[in-house]
Enzyme design. Structure first.
Site, PDB file in Angstrom:
ATOM      1  N   ASP A  73       0.828  -1.202   0.000  1.00  0.00           N
ATOM      2  CA  ASP A  73       0.000   0.000   0.000  1.00  0.00           C
ATOM      3  C   ASP A  73       0.865   1.254   0.000  1.00  0.00           C
ATOM      4  OD1 ASP A  73      -2.770  -0.942   0.118  1.00  0.00           O
ATOM      5  OD2 ASP A  73      -2.124  -1.894   1.990  1.00  0.00           O
ATOM      6  N   MET A 112       1.081   5.143  -0.047  1.00  0.00           N
ATOM      7  CA  MET A 112       0.246   6.311   0.297  1.00  0.00           C
ATOM      8  C   MET A 112       1.125   7.550   0.329  1.00  0.00           C
ATOM      9  SD  MET A 112      -2.041   4.719   3.374  1.00  0.00           S
ATOM     10  CE  MET A 112      -2.895   3.149   3.216  1.00  0.00           C
ATOM     11  N   GLY A 133      -5.453   0.657   7.709  1.00  0.00           N
ATOM     12  CA  GLY A 133      -5.847  -0.737   7.918  1.00  0.00           C
ATOM     13  C   GLY A 133      -6.785  -0.844   9.113  1.00  0.00           C
ATOM     14  N   GLY A 134      -7.307  -2.039   9.313  1.00  0.00           N
ATOM     15  CA  GLY A 134      -8.093  -2.316  10.514  1.00  0.00           C
ATOM     16  C   GLY A 134      -9.495  -1.728  10.542  1.00  0.00           C
ATOM     17  N   GLY A 176      -9.832  -4.366   2.150  1.00  0.00           N
ATOM     18  CA  GLY A 176     -10.320  -3.607   3.293  1.00  0.00           C
ATOM     19  C   GLY A 176     -11.302  -4.401   4.125  1.00  0.00           C
ATOM     20  N   GLY A 200      -4.888  -7.348   5.688  1.00  0.00           N
ATOM     21  CA  GLY A 200      -3.784  -6.829   6.487  1.00  0.00           C
ATOM     22  C   GLY A 200      -3.859  -7.346   7.901  1.00  0.00           C
ATOM     23  N   SER A 201      -4.750  -6.728   8.682  1.00  0.00           N
ATOM     24  CA  SER A 201      -4.797  -7.081  10.104  1.00  0.00           C
ATOM     25  C   SER A 201      -5.240  -8.521  10.352  1.00  0.00           C
ATOM     26  CB  SER A 201      -5.678  -6.090  10.862  1.00  0.00           C
ATOM     27  OG  SER A 201      -6.732  -5.642  10.077  1.00  0.00           O
TER      28      SER A 201
HETATM   29  C1  DX5 Z   1      -6.368   0.543   2.964  1.00  0.00           C
HETATM   30  C2  DX5 Z   1      -5.411  -0.415   2.271  1.00  0.00           C
HETATM   31  C3  DX5 Z   1      -5.601  -1.845   2.622  1.00  0.00           C
HETATM   32  C4  DX5 Z   1      -5.426  -2.158   4.087  1.00  0.00           C
HETATM   33  C5  DX5 Z   1      -6.168  -3.394   4.425  1.00  0.00           C
HETATM   34  O1  DX5 Z   1      -6.196   1.813   2.441  1.00  0.00           O
HETATM   35  O2  DX5 Z   1      -5.529  -0.299   0.872  1.00  0.00           O
HETATM   36  O3  DX5 Z   1      -4.766  -2.667   1.828  1.00  0.00           O
HETATM   37  O4  DX5 Z   1      -4.092  -2.336   4.433  1.00  0.00           O
HETATM   38  O5  DX5 Z   1      -6.061  -3.592   5.803  1.00  0.00           O
HETATM   39  P1  DX5 Z   1      -7.140  -4.450   6.599  1.00  0.00           P
HETATM   40  O6  DX5 Z   1      -7.140  -5.821   5.987  1.00  0.00           O
HETATM   41  O7  DX5 Z   1      -6.641  -4.418   7.983  1.00  0.00           O
HETATM   42  O8  DX5 Z   1      -8.469  -3.766   6.397  1.00  0.00           O
HETATM   43 ZN    ZN Z   2      -4.493  -1.805  -0.483  1.00  0.00          ZN
END
Ligand code: DX5
Ligand code: ZN
Length: 221
Positions: free
Chosen positions: A39, A41, A148-149, A180, A201-202
């Site tokens: 990711d 940003m 995330g999360g 997400g 992610g999480s």
């Molecule tokens: C959010 C990101 C996702 C995020 C997902 O902007 O694009 O890739 O890391 O994290 P989880 O699985 O924790 O929602």
């Molecule tokens: Zn992402």
């Protein structure tokens, strides 16, 4: 609904310890991750800042699984060559970040890399309708990007299903990825709606049994 295609899991390094990303990447690989989701940003398209092509290049030298690079950045055209040279396997851009998305997807493919287009939860599917034939993948955001999360937005299931119907109706092989709030609890709805690549992610990093977490998201296989 996903036509028997094997579901792939792409753990997002956003949820890993930022000081130990290489180690986390190898752990995910050993735990059975199909790809690594990165990711990017820029503090503008979203307020957070993460990393750039330098990290992608380092991971590409040390990792054996494809790098799935999700650019949450303004003016993505300024950085495509650097992310391509860094060893990205897939580069995904946000449709909201450029009025020239068709041209940019072509540019990515011209560099021999798979091209993805992503939509924020509030962006209608019509925004990508006319680039579906040039995109290898559509990334449907199931949370608002930036962190995330967060919790999976349930109404996105209908958006995924509608996109699946459009892609199938056009006879295309465009992959649907979701990102997400994906957990073993929310994954089945996304898979049933037609997603075949699941970012998590999480629900992967920080889990004691990472291999078990990946299997659970994939649906037990
Ligand atoms: C959010 C990101 C996702 C995020 C997902 O902007 O694009 O890739 O890391 O994290 P989880 O699985 O924790 O929602
Ligand atoms: Zn992402």
């Amino acid at each position: 609904m996903n036509n028997g295609i094997r579901v792939q899991v792409a753990p997002s390094l956003l949820a890993a310890d930022p000081g130990r990303l290489a180690e986390a990447a190898l752990q995910a690989q050993e735990a059975g991750a199909d790809m690594l989701h990165l990711d990017v940003m820029d503090g503008r398209f979203v307020s957070s800042i993460t990393f750039g092509p330098g990290l992608v290049a380092s991971l590409s030298r040390n990792c054996g699984i494809p790098l799935d690079v999700h650019l949450m950045i303004e003016e993505p055209e300024r950085h495509l060559e650097a992310f391509a040279a860094a060893g990205s396997h897939i580069i995904t851009l946000h449709v909201e970040a450029s009025p020239h998305i068709h041209r940019l997807l072509g540019q990515i493919k011209g560099m021999g890399i798979k091209a993805g287009v992503s939509l924020n939860p509030g962006t209608p599917l019509s925004a990508v309708r006319w680039v579906l034939d040039v995109a290898d993948m559509v990334l449907v955001m199931t949370v608002n990007p930036g962190a995330g999360g967060q919790a999976f937005i349930d109404s996105m299931t209908r958006k995924i299903a509608r996109l699946r119907a459009i892609i199938d109706g056009m006879g295309l092989g465009t992959v649907i990825e979701v990102d997400g709030g994906i957990t073993p609890r929310t994954a089945p709805a996304a898979i049933d709606a037609g997603a075949t690549v699941l970012v998590a992610g999480s629900a992967v990093f920080g889990q004691e049994d990472m291999a078990g977490a990946i299997r659970a998201i994939r649906g037990g296989s």
